[in-house]
Design an enzyme around this catalytic site. Structure first.
Site, PDB file in Angstrom:
ATOM      1  N   ARG A 257      13.827 213.773  43.689  1.00 52.88           N
ATOM      2  CA  ARG A 257      13.321 215.009  44.298  1.00 52.88           C
ATOM      3  C   ARG A 257      11.937 215.383  43.809  1.00 52.88           C
ATOM      4  NH1 ARG A 257      17.652 217.273  47.166  1.00 52.88           N
ATOM      5  NH2 ARG A 257      19.631 216.679  46.223  1.00 52.88           N
TER       6      ARG A 257
ATOM      7  N   HIS B  64       9.591 224.950  47.992  1.00 57.22           N
ATOM      8  CA  HIS B  64      10.972 224.548  47.712  1.00 57.22           C
ATOM      9  C   HIS B  64      11.647 225.677  46.962  1.00 57.22           C
ATOM     10  CE1 HIS B  64      10.289 220.469  49.058  1.00 57.22           C
ATOM     11  NE2 HIS B  64       9.116 220.560  48.465  1.00 57.22           N
TER      12      HIS B  64
ATOM     13  N   HIS C  29      10.771 214.367  50.954  1.00 55.53           N
ATOM     14  CA  HIS C  29      10.930 213.217  50.056  1.00 55.53           C
ATOM     15  C   HIS C  29      10.863 211.887  50.792  1.00 55.53           C
ATOM     16  CE1 HIS C  29      12.223 216.305  47.294  1.00 55.53           C
ATOM     17  NE2 HIS C  29      13.305 216.573  47.999  1.00 55.53           N
TER      18      HIS C  29
ATOM     19  N   TYR D  90      20.662 227.103  45.265  1.00 53.94           N
ATOM     20  CA  TYR D  90      19.752 227.704  46.255  1.00 53.94           C
ATOM     21  C   TYR D  90      19.864 229.228  46.359  1.00 53.94           C
ATOM     22  CZ  TYR D  90      19.285 222.838  47.618  1.00 53.94           C
ATOM     23  OH  TYR D  90      19.049 221.493  47.601  1.00 53.94           O
TER      24      TYR D  90
END
Ligand code: CA2
Length: 151
Positions: A113, A102, A82, A25
């Site tokens: 995912r 995302h 999801h 991330y």
């Protein structure tokens, strides 16, 4: 004329950004993301409502709150994308132009995912571009508002 409002809504665990899993991330924190969105809002001359919650029902209530209030929604539904038909239903019911974001490329990760219910309610989805995706999504929402106002 009042500045149009863009809401940026963040789902569960995004408060952990920058603290764990930087290889997935990145290093930006949620505060950094808020600053990026604020700078983008200033550049576009729009108002910003930036929020994060770990609670599904709260996220759904916030989406409902945007009806008649926000001209566009940028949402990172995180894990609820999801799993949550209820969140998808809320986005569909509210009908405010929505772009889903995302940070990671959900197509390069686990198979589960790759599907999000919420994408059905979105005009478009941005993934894999890091936190820059938020600024790009705000720009896209802004362009849609301008197109709508020209009509
Ligand atoms: O890539 C994204 O933005 C995601 O929406 C992030 C979600 C994940 O469930 C989605 O599949 C993709 C996870 C939220 C962030 O969770 C963190 C957990 C630990 C450290 C940092 C973030």
């Amino acid at each position: 004329m009042m500045r149009p409002l863009i809401a940026v809504l963040n789902g569960p665990n995004l408060n952990m950004l920058g603290l764990r899993q930087p290889e997935i991330y990145g290093r930006a924190t949620l505060d950094d993301v808020e600053q990026l969105c604020l700078a983008t809002a200033e550049r576009l001359d729009v108002a910003l409502d930036f929020r994060q919650t770990n609670i599904e029902g709260e996220l759904i209530s916030w989406v409902q709150e945007m009806r008649g209030r926000a001209r566009g929604v940028v949402i990172n539904p995180a894990g609820y994308g999801h799993t949550s038909i209820a969140l998808m239903d809320a986005l569909l019911a509210v009908g405010v132009p929505t772009v889903e974001v995302h940070i990671s490329n959900i197509h390069r990760r686990e198979d589960f995912r790759r599907h999000t219910y919420t994408a059905r309610a979105a005009i478009g989805v941005i993934c894999g571009l890091g936190v820059r995706g938020y600024a790009l999504a705000m720009q896209a929402v802004f362009d849609m508002i301008e197109d709508e106002d020209e009509r």
